[in-house]
Design a protein around this motif. Structure first.
Motif, PDB file in Angstrom:
ATOM      1  N   ASP A  27       0.822  -1.213   0.000  1.00 15.32           N
ATOM      2  CA  ASP A  27       0.000   0.000   0.000  1.00 15.32           C
ATOM      3  C   ASP A  27       0.857   1.264   0.000  1.00 15.32           C
ATOM      4  O   ASP A  27       0.572   2.224  -0.729  1.00 15.32           O
ATOM      5  CB  ASP A  27      -0.931   0.007   1.216  1.00 15.32           C
ATOM      6  CG  ASP A  27      -2.062  -0.996   1.079  1.00 15.32           C
ATOM      7  OD1 ASP A  27      -2.310  -1.452  -0.055  1.00 15.32           O
ATOM      8  OD2 ASP A  27      -2.694  -1.325   2.104  1.00 15.32           O
ATOM      9  N   CYS A  31       0.780   4.039  -2.940  1.00 15.70           N
ATOM     10  CA  CYS A  31       0.023   5.229  -2.525  1.00 15.70           C
ATOM     11  C   CYS A  31       0.289   6.412  -3.457  1.00 15.70           C
ATOM     12  O   CYS A  31       1.435   6.763  -3.740  1.00 15.70           O
ATOM     13  CB  CYS A  31       0.391   5.592  -1.089  1.00 15.70           C
ATOM     14  SG  CYS A  31      -0.599   6.943  -0.406  1.00 15.70           S
ATOM     15  N   ARG A  32      -0.794   6.990  -3.950  1.00 20.89           N
ATOM     16  CA  ARG A  32      -0.762   8.173  -4.820  1.00 20.89           C
ATOM     17  C   ARG A  32       0.054   7.932  -6.092  1.00 20.89           C
ATOM     18  O   ARG A  32       0.818   8.794  -6.529  1.00 20.89           O
ATOM     19  CB  ARG A  32      -0.255   9.396  -4.061  1.00 20.89           C
ATOM     20  CG  ARG A  32      -1.144   9.702  -2.859  1.00 20.89           C
ATOM     21  CD  ARG A  32      -0.905  11.035  -2.245  1.00 20.89           C
ATOM     22  NE  ARG A  32      -1.786  11.224  -1.099  1.00 20.89           N
ATOM     23  CZ  ARG A  32      -1.871  12.324  -0.371  1.00 20.89           C
ATOM     24  NH1 ARG A  32      -1.103  13.357  -0.682  1.00 20.89           N
ATOM     25  NH2 ARG A  32      -2.700  12.424   0.642  1.00 20.89           N
ATOM     26  N   MET A  67      -3.400   3.217  -7.869  1.00 20.21           N
ATOM     27  CA  MET A  67      -4.555   3.492  -7.024  1.00 20.21           C
ATOM     28  C   MET A  67      -5.691   4.181  -7.775  1.00 20.21           C
ATOM     29  O   MET A  67      -6.772   4.376  -7.216  1.00 20.21           O
ATOM     30  CB  MET A  67      -4.144   4.373  -5.835  1.00 20.21           C
ATOM     31  CG  MET A  67      -3.021   3.813  -4.990  1.00 20.21           C
ATOM     32  SD  MET A  67      -3.380   2.166  -4.334  1.00 20.21           S
ATOM     33  CE  MET A  67      -4.787   2.494  -3.300  1.00 20.21           C
ATOM     34  N   SER A  91      -5.009   8.112  -2.557  1.00 19.12           N
ATOM     35  CA  SER A  91      -4.152   7.602  -1.492  1.00 19.12           C
ATOM     36  C   SER A  91      -4.575   6.186  -1.124  1.00 19.12           C
ATOM     37  O   SER A  91      -5.685   5.742  -1.433  1.00 19.12           O
ATOM     38  CB  SER A  91      -4.222   8.506  -0.266  1.00 19.12           C
ATOM     39  OG  SER A  91      -5.561   8.646   0.172  1.00 19.12           O
ATOM     40  N   CYS A  92      -3.696   5.467  -0.430  1.00 18.39           N
ATOM     41  CA  CYS A  92      -3.932   4.049  -0.143  1.00 18.39           C
ATOM     42  C   CYS A  92      -4.839   3.839   1.066  1.00 18.39           C
ATOM     43  O   CYS A  92      -5.441   2.775   1.217  1.00 18.39           O
ATOM     44  CB  CYS A  92      -2.604   3.336   0.083  1.00 18.39           C
ATOM     45  SG  CYS A  92      -1.708   3.873   1.568  1.00 18.39           S
ATOM     46  N   LYS A  93      -4.904   4.797   1.980  1.00 18.06           N
ATOM     47  CA  LYS A  93      -5.721   4.731   3.190  1.00 18.06           C
ATOM     48  C   LYS A  93      -5.241   3.676   4.190  1.00 18.06           C
ATOM     49  O   LYS A  93      -5.967   3.350   5.140  1.00 18.06           O
ATOM     50  CB  LYS A  93      -7.193   4.483   2.849  1.00 18.06           C
ATOM     51  CG  LYS A  93      -7.843   5.582   2.032  1.00 18.06           C
ATOM     52  CD  LYS A  93      -7.864   6.899   2.779  1.00 18.06           C
ATOM     53  CE  LYS A  93      -8.551   7.990   1.981  1.00 18.06           C
ATOM     54  NZ  LYS A  93      -8.532   9.287   2.689  1.00 18.06           N
ATOM     55  N   CYS A 143       0.375   4.271   6.681  1.00 15.09           N
ATOM     56  CA  CYS A 143       0.990   5.083   5.633  1.00 15.09           C
ATOM     57  C   CYS A 143       1.300   6.480   6.157  1.00 15.09           C
ATOM     58  O   CYS A 143       0.420   7.145   6.714  1.00 15.09           O
ATOM     59  CB  CYS A 143       0.062   5.173   4.419  1.00 15.09           C
ATOM     60  SG  CYS A 143       0.735   6.174   3.069  1.00 15.09           S
ATOM     61  N   CYS A 197      -0.946   9.463   4.117  1.00 17.04           N
ATOM     62  CA  CYS A 197      -2.408   9.602   4.205  1.00 17.04           C
ATOM     63  C   CYS A 197      -2.858  10.166   5.554  1.00 17.04           C
ATOM     64  O   CYS A 197      -2.068  10.352   6.470  1.00 17.04           O
ATOM     65  CB  CYS A 197      -3.067   8.240   3.993  1.00 17.04           C
ATOM     66  SG  CYS A 197      -2.620   7.407   2.474  1.00 17.04           S
TER      67      CYS A 197
END
Length: 369
Positions: free
Chosen positions: A33, A37-38, A42, A61-63, A67, A70
């Motif tokens: 993730d 992310c970003r 995603m 974003s991965c949430k 992370c 986020c």
């Protein structure tokens, strides 16, 4: 200045190849993730300027709760909700730590061990506070689990925020705690040790515990927050939706070495530390919690089942106690983005037009981590 995601993208594959079979699923998921992310993996949106027609790609974003990129908006929302729920009384801040002899056992049984640390801390506080010599009633506890030091060393401990008072046994009166004193810390430490050991022996009867834990001093801290919990609450909020380190503390990555800064609490000075990339990732990942584990919990009077009673106490205390006007700057920032209108983004290219969303980018499928 490198980001943590850059380090995971560069060294994550070799780390997985080396330790993949022994890694918990939550660690593998965190690597994947944070790496994605970003990025285009995603999905996201494409914006176009209504003047210069330049395109801007904004990826989602991965949430993942570990992370470091986020959750800034989530942190602000959580902090504002806690401020609104706060009682108009002084607060105490308590910290419960485990001796080093138990760290490996807790690391090997994280889901059960972490829950028992939080439960033992809450039970110890509530039992001592119910004594008429101290508060004499039911107190409320907001407990937040941390597992790290500022240098990313494994150090499981629990932070507790406690209103300075409690509800009388007949649930008719609010009982104020003494100024700058909630419960005796030495007795609290001994009770925490006995409670935790009784709980974990019952939960993990197959584990053998070293006898030295009964001779070691269990460090417990409990002090007043000087009539306001805002500063402590803001500190704890930083790590409710994230983990041990943020991108702002990263300094450089060079030839397999990662350098970051940390604050030495004993000397109250900022220092730097350089680690191998694999060691840095290991230290980071050991603070990724098991999937589904709740690191924020409420006990006693602050338990969700007491919400109606707590609202009544808050109203009555507000009438009787002179309180300063609450800081609503964070709320204003949040409400401005929840008004139901899509805010216009100023074009970063021409600085005159506005970016208009024109396309949704689908999330790309990826195999299991």
């Amino acid at each position: 200045m490198p980001r943590i995601a850059d380090i995971f993208r560069t060294y994550g594959p070799s780390y997985r190849d080396r330790f993949g079979r022994s890694m918990p699923p939550s660690h593998r998921q965190a690597i994947q993730d944070i790496t994605d992310c970003r990025t285009e993996v995603m999905g996201g949106h494409v914006f176009a300027c209504n003047r210069c027609e330049q395109l801007l790609y904004a990826y989602h974003s991965c949430k993942n709760r570990s992370c470091p990129t986020c959750h800034e908006a989530d942190r602000k929302v959580w902090l504002e909700k806690r401020r609104q729920e706060r009682l108009p009384v002084p607060y105490f801040h308590a910290v419960f730590t485990l001796p080093k002899e138990l760290h490996e056992i807790i690391r090997s049984h994280q889901k059960a061990g972490y829950a028992l640390i939080m439960e033992a801390a809450a039970l110890s506080l509530m039992k001592l506070a119910s004594d008429a010599r101290y508060v004499g009633g039911q107190i409320g506890i907001l407990a937040i689990l941390h597992t790290w030091t500022r240098a990313l060393v494994y150090h499981p401990h629990v932070h507790c925020l406690i209103p300075a008072g409690g509800l009388s046994p007949d649930r008719r009166y609010w009982l104020d705690a003494r100024k700058n004193y909630l419960v005796p810390v030495k007795a609290l430490s001994e009770m925490f040790r006995a409670t935790f050991m009784a709980l974990i022996r019952k939960k993990l009867p197959q584990v053998t515990f070293p006898q030295s834990v009964w001779k070691t001093h269990w460090v417990v801290y409990c002090k007043s927050t000087n009539h306001t919990a805002d500063k402590t609450l803001a500190y704890l909020a930083r790590y409710v939706h994230q983990t041990a380190i943020t991108n702002s503390r990263m300094i450089k990555e060079d030839q397999g070495k990662v350098t970051f800064r940390y604050k030495d609490s004993r000397e109250a000075q900022w220092k730097t530390m350089t680690l191998d990339a694999a060691e840095f990732m290991r230290r980071f990942l050991q603070h990724v919690l098991p999937r589904g584990f709740h690191k924020v919990r409420y006990y006693g009077l602050l338990s969700p089942r007491n919400r109606q009673c707590l609202d009544q106490i808050r109203r009555e205390l507000t009438i009787n106690i002179q309180t300063s006007e609450a800081d609503t700057s964070c709320l204003n920032d949040i409400s401005s983005n929840q008004s139901g209108h899509q805010p216009f983004l100023l074009c970063p290219f021409c600085q005159k037009g506005y970016m208009i969303p024109i396309m949704v980018l689908p999330r790309q499928w990826r195999g299991p981590p």
